[in-house]
Each structure stands twice: as C-alpha cells, then as structure tokens.
Design a protein around this motif. Structure first.
Motif, mmCIF file in Angstrom:
data_model
loop_
_atom_site.group_PDB
_atom_site.id
_atom_site.type_symbol
_atom_site.label_atom_id
_atom_site.label_comp_id
_atom_site.label_asym_id
_atom_site.label_seq_id
_atom_site.Cartn_x
_atom_site.Cartn_y
_atom_site.Cartn_z
ATOM 1 N N LEU A 26 62.474 67.309 50.017
ATOM 2 C CA LEU A 26 63.336 67.386 48.836
ATOM 3 C C LEU A 26 64.808 67.316 49.219
ATOM 4 C CD1 LEU A 26 61.374 70.040 46.754
ATOM 5 C CD2 LEU A 26 61.704 67.632 46.188
ATOM 6 N N VAL A 27 65.171 68.049 50.289
ATOM 7 C CA VAL A 27 66.572 68.015 50.740
ATOM 8 C C VAL A 27 66.916 66.615 51.233
ATOM 9 C CG1 VAL A 27 68.206 68.912 52.429
ATOM 10 C CG2 VAL A 27 66.662 70.466 51.256
ATOM 11 N N PRO A 42 58.202 74.616 54.223
ATOM 12 C CA PRO A 42 59.241 73.888 54.970
ATOM 13 C C PRO A 42 59.101 72.367 54.886
ATOM 14 C CG PRO A 42 58.382 75.691 56.266
ATOM 15 C CD PRO A 42 57.555 75.644 55.017
ATOM 16 N N ARG A 57 62.862 80.165 46.389
ATOM 17 C CA ARG A 57 61.522 79.966 45.824
ATOM 18 C C ARG A 57 60.458 79.864 46.927
ATOM 19 N NH1 ARG A 57 61.393 75.043 42.350
ATOM 20 N NH2 ARG A 57 63.425 74.491 43.177
ATOM 21 N N GLN A 117 70.957 73.325 45.892
ATOM 22 C CA GLN A 117 69.619 72.767 46.066
ATOM 23 C C GLN A 117 68.888 73.524 47.176
ATOM 24 O OE1 GLN A 117 67.842 70.137 44.798
ATOM 25 N NE2 GLN A 117 66.776 69.084 46.431
ATOM 26 N N TYR A 118 69.590 73.676 48.297
ATOM 27 C CA TYR A 118 69.005 74.314 49.460
ATOM 28 C C TYR A 118 68.688 75.773 49.167
ATOM 29 C CZ TYR A 118 68.161 75.233 54.395
ATOM 30 O OH TYR A 118 67.585 75.560 55.573
ATOM 31 N N LEU A 164 65.681 76.235 46.869
ATOM 32 C CA LEU A 164 64.415 75.980 47.558
ATOM 33 C C LEU A 164 64.076 77.162 48.464
ATOM 34 C CD1 LEU A 164 64.864 72.218 48.514
ATOM 35 C CD2 LEU A 164 63.373 73.172 46.769
ATOM 36 N N GLU A 165 65.134 77.742 49.044
ATOM 37 C CA GLU A 165 64.927 78.865 49.961
ATOM 38 C C GLU A 165 64.396 80.089 49.212
ATOM 39 O OE1 GLU A 165 68.481 80.002 52.031
ATOM 40 O OE2 GLU A 165 67.542 79.562 53.959
ATOM 41 N N ARG A 185 60.223 71.266 51.530
ATOM 42 C CA ARG A 185 61.648 71.505 51.398
ATOM 43 C C ARG A 185 62.420 70.405 52.116
ATOM 44 N NH1 ARG A 185 63.480 77.177 53.483
ATOM 45 N NH2 ARG A 185 63.561 76.165 55.509
ATOM 46 N N TYR A 186 61.944 70.051 53.296
ATOM 47 C CA TYR A 186 62.589 68.991 54.065
ATOM 48 C C TYR A 186 62.625 67.691 53.253
ATOM 49 C CZ TYR A 186 63.236 65.302 57.470
ATOM 50 O OH TYR A 186 63.682 64.190 58.114
ATOM 51 N N VAL A 198 59.742 77.607 49.162
ATOM 52 C CA VAL A 198 58.989 76.348 49.218
ATOM 53 C C VAL A 198 58.589 76.081 50.669
ATOM 54 C CG1 VAL A 198 59.178 73.862 48.792
ATOM 55 C CG2 VAL A 198 60.278 75.479 47.242
#
Lengths: 276, 287
Positions: free
Chosen positions: A58-59, A52, A48, A41-42, A45-46, A55-56, A50
């Motif tokens: 979503l994680v 920050p 792509r 997942q991480y 996101l990295e 991303r935060y 996304v």
C-alpha cells in the motif's frame, strides 16, 4: 565554443525567469503535500496493524502516485519552459542579433537544447529525489530500480523538450504549445487505450495504442519507468496508471531514443535552412 | 518577391546609404547579405565571402531594425555575451565593454536589466553590441529610429568615428536628413530593385548651386560669371549661381572680390537628397 555560450545563456535565462522558480516552488509544495500524505498513510496502516507485506504494497502504491504526479509536473514544466525558446525569438527578431554572429545556426540550436536539458534534468532530479526520500524516510519503502525509473522519466522529458524545439522551428509559440501538448495528450490517451485493449483482449485497441506511441512515444517511457519502479506484486495488477499489465518493451524505449535524436537532427536541419 | 536584380558594390571605408520607401526591400536586402534570408537565386558576397559564411561574420557587425534582446540581461551582460559570441574572451572583454558603455552614455545603466530600458537606450545598446568586436563592416538597419535629437547626434558621431577607424558602414534608413549628413554614397531601392546610385561627396564633377550675398554686384560683373556658371539670378543682395564645377568656386570668389564686390556669404548648396529621392523614387509613394 558557440554551443557552450548558448547553453549557458539559455540555462541562465531559465534560472532568471519566474517560471522556473514557480515550478520549483510548485514542486516543493507538492513534495510537502506528498510527505504529509505519506506520513498519515503510514501512521494509519501502523495503528490498524496491517500485515507488513500488505502495508509495504500500500505504501509502495502511494509512492507510485508520487511518481505519477512529478511525471506530470515535469512534462508540463518542460513544455512551458521551452515553448517560446526558438519560436519566440524568431517572431520578436531577437534571433537576428545572434544568428549574424560568427557561430553556426546548429550551434545556436544545440546550445539552447543543452541549456534546457540541464534545467530539465535538474528539475526532474530534484522532484524525483524528493519523492524517493519521502518514501524512504517516512514510508520506509524504496522503489525497485529507482535509477532506471529516473532515467526513463528524464528521457521522456528530453523527448518532449526536443519535440517542442523542433516544432518551434516551424510554428509560433502558441501553436507550438498546442502541437506538443496535443501530441503528448494523444500518447497519454493511447497508453490507456492500449491497457484497456490488453484488459479486454482487444487486439485492435492494443494496435491503436501502439500506433499512438509510435506517433509520440513520450507516455510509453513513463509507463516503462513505473513498470521498472513498482513492486513485482503491483505489476500483476491488471490495469491502472501505476500498474502496468504489459509495459512498453525495451524496443519502444529504443524507438523513443531514436525519435529524440531524429527530432533534434530535424530541428537543426530546419532551423539551418529557414529564413529568419 | 521582396528583392530582385539587386546588384551593389560598397567600397571599403565608406559610409553607404541604402534608401527607399517603406517596403522597398531594404531590410530584406540586408538580411540576405547577412545570411538570415536565402535568395531564391543569385549570390551575395560580403568581404569576398559568400553571405552564409560563418567565419567572415567575425568581421561584421549588425544592428537589426528595432533591436530587442533578452529582457533579463543587464547592459554589461548583453555586451559580454555578444563579445563572446564574436570570439572575445577575458581581459579583452573586460577592457572593451566599459569603453562601449561610456561611448553610448550607458555607464550609469550598466547594471540595469534591459526590461527597464527605454526604446532609445535599447537602440544604443544595440549599436554597442554591433561594434563590440570592432568589425570591418557594419550594417545598421534604421539606427536612429526611436532616438531623440541627442541620440541621433550620438549615432552620427559614432558612425563617423567608425569610418575614421577604417570601417565600412552600410546604413539603411529612410530618414534622408540623417543620410545626407552622414553618407558618402547612396543607392536608391524601389520595388526591390536598385534604381540609382549617387556619390554625395563628389562635387568637383557635378554642378553646384551657390548662394551668395554681396553688395556692389553690377550687371557687368554678373555677365562676367558666365565663364564658370550656367545661370545667375540676382535678387537684391542675393545672387544664386549655378556653377559648372566645385573646382571653379575659388576662381569665382577671387573674380568677385577683384571686381570690387563686398561678400557677406558664399555658400555652396549640395543637391538636396530629398529632391533627389523624389525625382528618383517618384512622388507616388510616400516615405
């Protein structure tokens, strides 16, 4: 003294049974799966790129899924570990050799309760720390108020444990399991009904949900726990198992604590008075 | 109602047998005396204290019917646990547990988990836990069920050793042979009521049958026995005599010897407990 002896033997019993170790292995397997999922997942996101903030979120959302899974695991494990404790010993006659010793029946019950509390707390702690560690080291995210969240999940499991012991002073093991899981299921459905009620502005649905929480407040503790742990943005999402439009109030948490203590008192009273 | 009008007095230092057919209320009575079951009315006192008194249980040992316990405990751990529950600690336990294991022939199995135990071994460890704290009063509910002849002998010896130690044993059984050789006194229970109590050791007060094998018994000699006996049947060398009292037996023997009889056997027979049981309980109910 009697309480302590019973607590120790109950804890050791749990530790020697395959059940606990299966549960631990299941928990570890879940943590590995969760860590792998979090890793990918991480990474995705990295790559792509996304933003920050998103991303935060979503994680963090993924982290809530982890908490949801361990909540389910721990509640089921709590019921399975304690469902046979009193009822099974009454039906097999094992209790006769203990209840005729120079210790009060309340000491037997409280001792068993304490032994199981020790086991449940250890199990929740292991899984909870595991999920938080995965979030922190792999996803670089920490839940809000993890301590409060952990305490609320522990309180939820202890509530389920105590109700299982109480029901076990009345019913056979199988019936006991059906009663407790039925109650928890009712609370679970009730939680959803309440949320949908909030979402659709239906007061009668909300009331129905609250009523189910009053009958069995276990699920509302989970909902309060996840409310405490999620990010303020996620709190604003309307509905879902991990995002609470409206979290159960602290009054409900207090009610659950009173519910737990009353259940324990009632279990002691009934176990003390019944024929063995 | 399992038990009614149950009134029993057991004397200190005796082995008391509690007899009755299955379902007569023997186990329920023991459970009431131990506070496991509450009587719907009336009181039960054990060692001078109400049966629900926790402190008095320090002086009581109990072997439940069909003893079962946590299968994951080893024999040593089981005895340690029960010792601790009885208030024993440290050195006291370390000394006592091996003695008990040895007494019941379980020393080679001390490290085995109960799940590996046979029914007979479970019964032995169950009896051992009842004795762990050297209680004054011991309740045994069917202690020999599931035991082979060696095991039964062991239990009998252990029970007698307890009496010699000064303990009182309350034995619940439907194995009359066991009771007959072990107990001092018995009570018969039927449909939840005590219907009779008998002293199995008090012979001097009661009639006793004597089987005699002798040569040289003339009719005159036998006629002379009427001083002590109510009946005398001669069949060849075998004379069956019913003496009025055990106390007369030495006189009878002296008389026969003086009359010139050669005596090969002189055996007082106790009243068969089975006969007594059938008479009291009735033949309509099986064991």
């Amino acid at each position: 003294m009697g309480v302590w002896i019973m607590a120790r033997v109950t804890f050791r019993e749990a530790a020697r049974k395959k059940l606990l170790w299966s549960a631990f292995l299941g928990g570890i397997a879940f943590l590995i799966l969760f860590a792998t999922g979090m890793h990918f997942q991480y990474k995705s996101l990295e790559t792509r790129a996304v933003a920050p903030f998103l991303r935060y979120q979503l994680v963090n959302g993924f982290l809530q899924v982890g908490f949801y899974a361990i909540d389910l695991l721990t509640v089921i494990m709590t019921v399975l570990a304690s469902v046979d404790t009193i009822s099974g010993e009454i039906s097999s006659g094992t209790i006769h050799a203990i209840a005729t010793k120079p210790i009060g029946r309340w000491q037997i019950l409280v001792g068993k309760w304490m032994g199981l509390v020790g086991m449940v707390v250890a199990y929740v702690a292991l899984l909870f720390v595991g999920v938080v560690a995965v979030g922190y080291f792999i996803g670089s995210v920490l839940p809000h108020n993890p301590i409060r969240g952990a305490l609320l999940i522990i309180l939820e499991c202890l509530l389920v444990l105590t109700v299982t012991l109480l029901s076990g002073t009345w019913f056979s093991s199988l019936t006991n399991g059906v009663v407790v899981l039925g109650l928890h299921g009712l609370a679970f459905i009730g939680g959803w009904i309440e949320q949908i009620g909030e979402f659709t502005n239906s007061q009668s649905l909300v009331n129905l949900g609250i009523l189910s929480s009053l009958i069995m407040p276990s699920e509302s503790l989970w909902r309060r726990a996840i409310f405490e742990m999620q990010s303020p943005v996620a709190r604003s999402l309307p509905v879902g198992p991990f995002s609470q439009a409206i979290a159960p109030s602290l009054t409900m948490v207090g009610y659950a604590a009173v519910y737990l203590i009353s259940s324990l008192a009632l279990a002691i009273r009934h176990f003390d008075q019944r024929d063995l | 109602m399992a038990v009614r009008n149950l009134s029993l007095t057991v004397r200190r230092g005796e082995i008391f047998g509690f007899l009755g057919p299955n379902g007569a209320g023997k186990s329920t009575s023991i459970k009431m005396l131990l506070g496991l079951v509450k009587p719907s009315g009336g009181n039960a006192f054990v060692l001078g204290a109400p049966s629900n008194n926790v402190a008095v249980r320090r002086k009581i040992g109990f072997l439940p019917e069909d003893f079962r316990f946590y299968a994951w405990l080893t024999a040593t751990e089981l005895l340690e646990l029960h010792g601790r529950l009885c208030g024993m600690q440290g050195a006291q336990l370390r000394d006592r547990v091996p003695v008990l294991l040895e007494m019941f022939g379980l020393t080679p199995h001390r490290g085995k988990q109960l799940r590996e135990f046979s029914k007979g071994m479970l019964q032995r460890i169950g009896l051992a836990q009842a004795l762990v704290h050297e209680p004054e009063l011991i309740f045994l509910d069917e202690p020999t069920s599931g035991l082979d002849p060696m095991g039964r002998r062991l239990v009998r010896d252990v029970i007698r050793a307890q009496r010699e130690r000064g303990a009182t044993v309350f034995l619940n059984s439907h194995l009359l042979g066991e009771v007959e050789v072990t107990c001092d006194r018995v009570a018969f229970i039927k449909d939840g009521e005590v219907v009779a109590q008998r002293d199995l050791r008090a012979h001097s007060e009661s009639e006793v049958r004597v089987a005699i094998r002798a040569r040289g018994l003339s009719k005159e000699v036998i006629a002379g026995l009427t001083r002590w006996s109510t009946s005398a049947d001669l069949d060849g060398e075998h004379l069956t005599l019913t003496a009025r009292s055990t106390a007369d037996l030495p006189d009878i023997l002296r008389y026969l010897v003086a009359a010139g009889a050669d005596i090969f056997e002189f055996t007082p027979e106790r009243v068969s407990l089975e006969d007594l049981f059938m008479k009291i309980i009735g033949k309509d109910r099986g064991l």
